[in-house]
Design a protein around this motif. Structure first.
Motif, PDB file in Angstrom:
ATOM      1  N   GLY A  89      -1.300   5.747  -3.698  1.00 18.06           N
ATOM      2  CA  GLY A  89      -1.820   4.665  -4.535  1.00 18.06           C
ATOM      3  C   GLY A  89      -0.708   3.904  -5.227  1.00 18.06           C
ATOM      4  N   ARG A  90       0.279   4.634  -5.739  1.00 15.83           N
ATOM      5  CA  ARG A  90       1.431   3.983  -6.384  1.00 15.83           C
ATOM      6  C   ARG A  90       2.189   3.120  -5.379  1.00 15.83           C
ATOM      7  N   ALA A  91       2.370   3.640  -4.173  1.00 16.54           N
ATOM      8  CA  ALA A  91       3.086   2.874  -3.139  1.00 16.54           C
ATOM      9  C   ALA A  91       2.330   1.598  -2.799  1.00 16.54           C
ATOM     10  N   TYR A  92       1.015   1.700  -2.652  1.00 16.47           N
ATOM     11  CA  TYR A  92       0.217   0.504  -2.378  1.00 16.47           C
ATOM     12  C   TYR A  92       0.326  -0.490  -3.532  1.00 16.47           C
ATOM     13  N   TYR A  93       0.148  -0.004  -4.757  1.00 22.93           N
ATOM     14  CA  TYR A  93       0.188  -0.891  -5.917  1.00 22.93           C
ATOM     15  C   TYR A  93       1.532  -1.612  -6.005  1.00 22.93           C
ATOM     16  N   ASN A  94       2.603  -0.863  -5.873  1.00 25.78           N
ATOM     17  CA  ASN A  94       3.943  -1.436  -6.028  1.00 25.78           C
ATOM     18  C   ASN A  94       4.379  -2.302  -4.849  1.00 25.78           C
ATOM     19  N   SER A  95       3.639  -2.244  -3.755  1.00 30.44           N
ATOM     20  CA  SER A  95       3.927  -3.146  -2.637  1.00 30.44           C
ATOM     21  C   SER A  95       2.881  -4.269  -2.574  1.00 30.44           C
ATOM     22  N   ALA A  96       2.197  -4.481  -3.699  1.00 29.10           N
ATOM     23  CA  ALA A  96       1.226  -5.570  -3.865  1.00 29.10           C
ATOM     24  C   ALA A  96       0.032  -5.464  -2.923  1.00 29.10           C
ATOM     25  N   GLN A  97      -0.298  -4.255  -2.520  1.00 25.08           N
ATOM     26  CA  GLN A  97      -1.500  -4.011  -1.725  1.00 25.08           C
ATOM     27  C   GLN A  97      -2.577  -3.514  -2.698  1.00 25.08           C
ATOM     28  N   HIS A  98      -3.022  -4.401  -3.571  1.00 26.26           N
ATOM     29  CA  HIS A  98      -3.847  -3.998  -4.702  1.00 26.26           C
ATOM     30  C   HIS A  98      -5.232  -3.503  -4.314  1.00 26.26           C
ATOM     31  N   ASP A  99      -5.821  -4.052  -3.274  1.00 26.85           N
ATOM     32  CA  ASP A  99      -7.126  -3.548  -2.865  1.00 26.85           C
ATOM     33  C   ASP A  99      -6.999  -2.152  -2.254  1.00 26.85           C
ATOM     34  N   ALA A 100      -5.948  -1.930  -1.484  1.00 30.85           N
ATOM     35  CA  ALA A 100      -5.707  -0.580  -0.944  1.00 30.85           C
ATOM     36  C   ALA A 100      -5.432   0.394  -2.082  1.00 30.85           C
ATOM     37  N   ALA A 101      -4.693  -0.056  -3.091  1.00 30.62           N
ATOM     38  CA  ALA A 101      -4.439   0.793  -4.265  1.00 30.62           C
ATOM     39  C   ALA A 101      -5.755   1.123  -4.961  1.00 30.62           C
ATOM     40  N   ARG A 102      -6.605   0.118  -5.136  1.00 30.94           N
ATOM     41  CA  ARG A 102      -7.904   0.347  -5.769  1.00 30.94           C
ATOM     42  C   ARG A 102      -8.697   1.423  -5.040  1.00 30.94           C
ATOM     43  N   ARG A 103      -8.805   1.272  -3.725  1.00 28.21           N
ATOM     44  CA  ARG A 103      -9.558   2.254  -2.929  1.00 28.21           C
ATOM     45  C   ARG A 103      -8.948   3.647  -3.045  1.00 28.21           C
ATOM     46  N   THR A 104      -7.627   3.708  -3.066  1.00 32.47           N
ATOM     47  CA  THR A 104      -6.941   4.995  -3.127  1.00 32.47           C
ATOM     48  C   THR A 104      -7.161   5.670  -4.478  1.00 32.47           C
ATOM     49  N   PHE A 105      -7.054   4.921  -5.563  1.00 28.84           N
ATOM     50  CA  PHE A 105      -7.285   5.517  -6.877  1.00 28.84           C
ATOM     51  C   PHE A 105      -8.758   5.873  -7.074  1.00 28.84           C
ATOM     52  N   GLU A 106      -9.666   5.136  -6.447  1.00 29.86           N
ATOM     53  CA  GLU A 106     -11.076   5.527  -6.478  1.00 29.86           C
ATOM     54  C   GLU A 106     -11.266   6.863  -5.764  1.00 29.86           C
ATOM     55  N   ARG A 107     -10.564   7.070  -4.661  1.00 26.03           N
ATOM     56  CA  ARG A 107     -10.612   8.367  -3.956  1.00 26.03           C
ATOM     57  C   ARG A 107     -10.132   9.479  -4.876  1.00 26.03           C
ATOM     58  N   LEU A 108      -9.059   9.215  -5.594  1.00 25.02           N
ATOM     59  CA  LEU A 108      -8.508  10.217  -6.502  1.00 25.02           C
ATOM     60  C   LEU A 108      -9.528  10.578  -7.582  1.00 25.02           C
ATOM     61  N   GLN A 115      -5.296  -0.965 -13.616  1.00 26.41           N
ATOM     62  CA  GLN A 115      -4.224  -1.923 -13.320  1.00 26.41           C
ATOM     63  C   GLN A 115      -4.482  -2.633 -11.981  1.00 26.41           C
ATOM     64  N   SER A 116      -4.964  -1.880 -11.004  1.00 25.37           N
ATOM     65  CA  SER A 116      -5.265  -2.473  -9.697  1.00 25.37           C
ATOM     66  C   SER A 116      -6.393  -3.488  -9.824  1.00 25.37           C
ATOM     67  N   LEU A 117      -7.435  -3.118 -10.552  1.00 25.55           N
ATOM     68  CA  LEU A 117      -8.559  -4.033 -10.756  1.00 25.55           C
ATOM     69  C   LEU A 117      -8.117  -5.283 -11.507  1.00 25.55           C
ATOM     70  N   LYS A 118      -7.226  -5.108 -12.469  1.00 19.67           N
ATOM     71  CA  LYS A 118      -6.695  -6.267 -13.203  1.00 19.67           C
ATOM     72  C   LYS A 118      -6.010  -7.226 -12.236  1.00 19.67           C
ATOM     73  N   ARG A 119      -5.192  -6.699 -11.326  1.00 24.06           N
ATOM     74  CA  ARG A 119      -4.488  -7.540 -10.343  1.00 24.06           C
ATOM     75  C   ARG A 119      -5.463  -8.249  -9.410  1.00 24.06           C
TER      76      ARG A 119
END
Length: 138
Positions: A58-77, A93-97
């Motif tokens: 999730g951090r990798a997705y977020y920091n590479s501007a893949q915010h929807d993938a980050a959102r899905r990943t943190f929802e899994r967590l 933070q992902s939802l904010k982006r």
């Protein structure tokens, strides 16, 4: 000896999920976020549901501007551990982006409630801009 099986990877040449996680952390530390996501996706396939891998991914997705993938990943967590304060923070933070401020505010508030000592969470909530809601997607 010309054996086709010599070209196939041997078990000792394959990286374990732990080794992939370590490599992913090293890439994150060097700010190679997109590359880290690729490595961590492999780790996630080997050990789906492993919290440490999902969080790093999730951090990798977020920091590479893949915010929807980050959102899905943190929802899994959060499906695995609904009380994971960092996951609520990162999802917020992902939802904010993604422009989903009301949902972001909910998760940032949960992060603060779960860890009231975190200035990171409190500051993120305080910095969340107020304003018009994003219209729901059709």
């Amino acid at each position: 000896m010309d054996d086709a099986s010599d070209d196939a990877p041997h078990d000792d040449e394959r990286e374990s999920a732990y080794e992939l996680l370590q490599r992913g952390h090293a890439l994150l530390a060097r700010h190679h976020h997109a590359q880290a996501a690729i490595v961590l996706e492999r780790a996630d396939r080997l050990e789906p549901g492993k919290q440490s891998i999902i969080e790093a991914l999730g951090r990798a997705y977020y920091n590479s501007a893949q915010h929807d993938a980050a959102r899905r990943t943190f929802e899994r967590l959060l499906e695995i551990d609904p009380s994971a304060h960092y996951a609520h923070y990162a999802l917020g933070q992902s939802l904010k982006r993604l422009g989903r401020r009301d949902e972001a505010r909910t998760h940032l508030r949960l992060a603060v409630a779960l860890d009231p000592t975190s200035s990171l969470y409190r500051d993120a909530l305080a910095r969340l801009p107020s304003g018009p809601r994003r219209p729901p997607a059709d």
